[in-house]
Design a protein around this motif. Structure first.
Motif, PDB file in Angstrom:
ATOM      1  N   SER A 105       1.018  -1.101  -0.015  1.00 55.29           N
ATOM      2  CA  SER A 105      -0.155  -0.077  -0.258  1.00 55.29           C
ATOM      3  C   SER A 105       0.898   1.489   0.217  1.00 55.29           C
ATOM      4  CB  SER A 105      -1.018   0.381   1.184  1.00 55.29           C
ATOM      5  OG  SER A 105      -1.934  -1.493   1.288  1.00 55.29           O
ATOM      6  N   HIS A 106       2.583   0.927   0.074  1.00 60.21           N
ATOM      7  CA  HIS A 106       2.963   2.829   0.405  1.00 60.21           C
ATOM      8  C   HIS A 106       4.146   2.637  -1.804  1.00 60.21           C
ATOM      9  CE1 HIS A 106       1.682   1.603   3.901  1.00 60.21           C
ATOM     10  NE2 HIS A 106       1.853   3.030   4.492  1.00 60.21           N
ATOM     11  N   ARG A 107       4.066   3.929  -0.890  1.00 60.84           N
ATOM     12  CA  ARG A 107       5.212   3.927  -2.500  1.00 60.84           C
ATOM     13  C   ARG A 107       6.664   3.446  -1.731  1.00 60.84           C
ATOM     14  NH1 ARG A 107       1.668   7.315  -4.179  1.00 60.84           N
ATOM     15  NH2 ARG A 107      -0.051   6.305  -6.768  1.00 60.84           N
ATOM     16  N   GLY A 108       7.793   3.685  -2.692  1.00 57.48           N
ATOM     17  CA  GLY A 108       9.355   3.070  -1.425  1.00 57.48           C
ATOM     18  C   GLY A 108      10.052   3.530  -2.452  1.00 57.48           C
ATOM     19  N   PRO A 109      11.107   3.146  -2.421  1.00 53.86           N
ATOM     20  CA  PRO A 109      12.390   2.901  -3.401  1.00 53.86           C
ATOM     21  C   PRO A 109      13.210   1.474  -3.857  1.00 53.86           C
ATOM     22  CG  PRO A 109      13.500   3.455  -1.317  1.00 53.86           C
ATOM     23  CD  PRO A 109      12.105   3.741  -1.267  1.00 53.86           C
ATOM     24  N   PHE A 110      12.892   1.521  -4.614  1.00 57.27           N
ATOM     25  CA  PHE A 110      13.323   0.261  -5.435  1.00 57.27           C
ATOM     26  C   PHE A 110      15.046  -0.598  -5.452  1.00 57.27           C
ATOM     27  CE2 PHE A 110      12.544  -2.752  -9.598  1.00 57.27           C
ATOM     28  CZ  PHE A 110      11.682  -3.588  -8.683  1.00 57.27           C
ATOM     29  N   MET A 111      14.679  -0.804  -4.512  1.00 59.82           N
ATOM     30  CA  MET A 111      16.198  -1.026  -4.341  1.00 59.82           C
ATOM     31  C   MET A 111      17.154  -2.110  -4.725  1.00 59.82           C
ATOM     32  SD  MET A 111      17.404  -1.422  -0.361  1.00 59.82           S
ATOM     33  CE  MET A 111      19.482  -0.563   0.582  1.00 59.82           C
ATOM     34  N   PRO A 112      18.517  -2.564  -5.435  1.00 57.62           N
ATOM     35  CA  PRO A 112      18.562  -3.170  -5.951  1.00 57.62           C
ATOM     36  C   PRO A 112      20.103  -4.073  -5.110  1.00 57.62           C
ATOM     37  CG  PRO A 112      19.887  -1.163  -6.746  1.00 57.62           C
ATOM     38  CD  PRO A 112      19.285  -1.009  -5.854  1.00 57.62           C
ATOM     39  N   VAL A 113      19.960  -5.181  -4.459  1.00 55.33           N
ATOM     40  CA  VAL A 113      20.593  -5.643  -3.564  1.00 55.33           C
ATOM     41  C   VAL A 113      21.171  -6.952  -3.797  1.00 55.33           C
ATOM     42  CG1 VAL A 113      19.271  -5.123  -1.503  1.00 55.33           C
ATOM     43  CG2 VAL A 113      18.516  -7.042  -2.798  1.00 55.33           C
ATOM     44  N   SER A 160      13.191  -7.017   5.977  1.00 48.29           N
ATOM     45  CA  SER A 160      12.517  -6.029   7.038  1.00 48.29           C
ATOM     46  C   SER A 160      12.335  -5.252   7.634  1.00 48.29           C
ATOM     47  CB  SER A 160      13.607  -6.787   8.145  1.00 48.29           C
ATOM     48  OG  SER A 160      15.190  -6.100   7.731  1.00 48.29           O
ATOM     49  N   ARG A 161      12.733  -4.038   7.325  1.00 45.91           N
ATOM     50  CA  ARG A 161      12.259  -2.164   7.352  1.00 45.91           C
ATOM     51  C   ARG A 161      11.097  -2.147   6.554  1.00 45.91           C
ATOM     52  NH1 ARG A 161      14.767   3.216   6.793  1.00 45.91           N
ATOM     53  NH2 ARG A 161      13.145   5.130   8.209  1.00 45.91           N
ATOM     54  N   ALA A 213      14.349   5.902   1.387  1.00 45.55           N
ATOM     55  CA  ALA A 213      13.362   5.448   2.176  1.00 45.55           C
ATOM     56  C   ALA A 213      12.861   6.528   3.674  1.00 45.55           C
ATOM     57  CB  ALA A 213      14.205   4.104   2.443  1.00 45.55           C
ATOM     58  N   ASP A 214      14.253   7.155   4.062  1.00 43.00           N
ATOM     59  CA  ASP A 214      13.614   7.867   5.750  1.00 43.00           C
ATOM     60  C   ASP A 214      12.586   9.166   5.110  1.00 43.00           C
ATOM     61  OD1 ASP A 214      15.062   6.294   6.262  1.00 43.00           O
ATOM     62  OD2 ASP A 214      17.617   7.511   6.673  1.00 43.00           O
ATOM     63  N   TYR A 215      13.180   9.187   4.095  1.00 40.30           N
ATOM     64  CA  TYR A 215      12.505  10.946   3.702  1.00 40.30           C
ATOM     65  C   TYR A 215      11.333  10.183   3.644  1.00 40.30           C
ATOM     66  CZ  TYR A 215      10.374  14.603   1.167  1.00 40.30           C
ATOM     67  OH  TYR A 215       9.770  14.981   0.198  1.00 40.30           O
ATOM     68  N   ILE A 216      10.574   9.169   2.961  1.00 39.08           N
ATOM     69  CA  ILE A 216       9.089   9.188   3.013  1.00 39.08           C
ATOM     70  C   ILE A 216       8.246   8.802   3.547  1.00 39.08           C
ATOM     71  CG2 ILE A 216       9.494   6.739   1.242  1.00 39.08           C
ATOM     72  CD1 ILE A 216       7.474   8.791  -0.667  1.00 39.08           C
ATOM     73  N   ARG A 217       9.197   7.947   4.830  1.00 41.58           N
ATOM     74  CA  ARG A 217       9.121   7.123   5.577  1.00 41.58           C
ATOM     75  C   ARG A 217       8.302   8.011   6.728  1.00 41.58           C
ATOM     76  NH1 ARG A 217       6.938   3.697   8.438  1.00 41.58           N
ATOM     77  NH2 ARG A 217       5.374   5.079   7.465  1.00 41.58           N
TER      78      ARG A 217
END
Ligand code: F6R
Ligand code: MG
Length: 364
Positions: free
Chosen positions: A267-275, A283-284, A326-330
């Motif tokens: 239900s949320h937008r967030g950054p797509f993180m390549p790992v 887990s976050r 992630a910190d910003y949008i959270r």
């Protein structure tokens, strides 16, 4: 003889909650796919996981949508489900919407990306797998790698790429499709695919000879089941080199951690993180949305590899940027645009809460 690469994925349980599929489940899948090898249903396979999703990466000679291959994958997921239930894992069997197989995994819960092709002298491919997001997460990267010369220098300086690519765009709301050609239809393509929840790039073809270049799983679990049953964490296949984007050109879009839908409760937008494969656990806040990229060489129907492409330290800055975003949008908490808009929330459990207050509304 043509080779087929089939990537079939499902979430059949994880530990703890929705964080990661444990090795026990991958082992169950392996037993089943080894049976498939013995019975010649498939020619080779590799199993991985990204977050709570398991990906079965299989090669064979039976073409796309093959009943036996799809049944084998479904059986592997059923077997892993049985184990998940024994272990009382969370969400055991959650993506398997039916307990008997009926010819094709499409519409039954798992996601599928497949390509059939005549092997070239050498055939590099990348298999992408993502968790806590939906197939729309691949629209921007596909556009960048196949259409945007600021990402893919080959479009400008390699004659074999100059004719460009056709994009088969699926409208998953109206169940229809349209094929548009890049570069000349670029603005029209963007007019559609900018709506990442509705228009998806299902396949990409090379225009000079119609060869398949890429394929994406576009199954929407929400649409299949008619109610919210999680996001449809996608898989994608991209062919590389000599006439296709090079491996580096196909990976370059992921150096920017663009915002995608999914994350907590889908239900949320967030950054797509390549790992790296190792780091593909969520887990976050059950995320942030992650993507892995596995590089293979296809050799006479076998898989050579994989090479874990995002384990390269060159993506460290991308990951740092993703953390910052992630910190910003959270900090927006339950507000848009961190939380998805009303229309996309229709498929979640939020409408139940709003409905319970219906009688308290007064006219203004
Ligand atoms: C999103 C996801 C998780 C769950 C969340 C709530 O794709 O898998 O964020 O939505 O953990 O899960 P339930 O409703 O199972 O308690
Ligand atoms: Mg998942």
């Amino acid at each position: 003889e043509k080779t087929t690469l089939s990537v079939i994925k499902a979430d059949v349980g994880s530990i703890p909650g929705h964080v990661v599929a444990p090795p026990e489940l991958l082992e169950e899948c392996e037993i089943e796919l080894n049976r498939g090898l013995t019975e010649n249903t498939i020619n080779d396979f590799y199993i991985t996981r990204c977050g709570d999703d398991i990906q079965l990466i299989m090669t064979h000679f039976s073409g796309e949508d093959n009943t036996d291959v799809h049944r084998l994958a479904y059986d592997a997921f059923l077997r892993a489900t049985k184990k998940a239930k024994e272990m009382k894992l969370y969400g055991a069997g959650q993506d398997l919407l039916k307990d008997t197989f009926s010819g094709n995994v499409k519409g039954m819960g798992p996601g599928v990306a497949e390509i059939e092709f005549e092997e070239r002298r050498s055939d590099p491919v990348i298999v992408f797998a993502a968790d806590k997001t939906d197939p729309g997460a691949f629209s921007l990267p596909f556009y960048r790698m196949f259409v945007d010369p600021f990402c893919t220098p080959g479009l400008v300086i390699d004659p074999t790429l100059q004719e460009g690519f056709s994009l088969e765009i699926h409208d998953i709301k109206e169940n229809r499709k349209i094929t548009l050609d890049a570069p000349e239809d670029t603005y029209k393509i963007l007019a559609f695919i900018g709506s990442t929840g509705r228009y998806l790039i299902k396949r990409v073809y090379r225009r000079s000879d119609g060869e398949i270049a890429a394929s994406l799983s576009t199954e929407k679990l929400t649409h299949i089941a008619g109610k919210y049953v999680g996001k449809d964490d996608p898989v994608a296949i991209v062919r590389c080199q000599s006439g296709f984007p090079s491996v580096g050109e196909a990976l370059e879009p992921f150096a920017f951690p663009h915002l995608v839908s999914g994350w907590m409760r889908g239900s949320h937008r967030g950054p797509f993180m390549p790992v790296s494969q190792e780091d593909a656990r969520n887990s976050r806040l059950d995320g942030p949305p992650k993507v892995i990229a596995l590089g293979f060489q296809i050799n006479k129907g076998t898989l050579v590899g994989p090479e874990d492409l995002f384990s390269d330290v060159a993506y460290d800055r991308t990951r740092e940027k993703a953390q910052e975003v992630a910190d910003y949008i959270r900090r927006h908490g339950p507000f848009e645009p961190h939380r998805l808009g009303e229309e996309e929330m229709e498929y979640t459990t939020l409408p139940q809460i709003l409905k319970s207050l219906e009688s308290k509304f007064k006219k203004i």
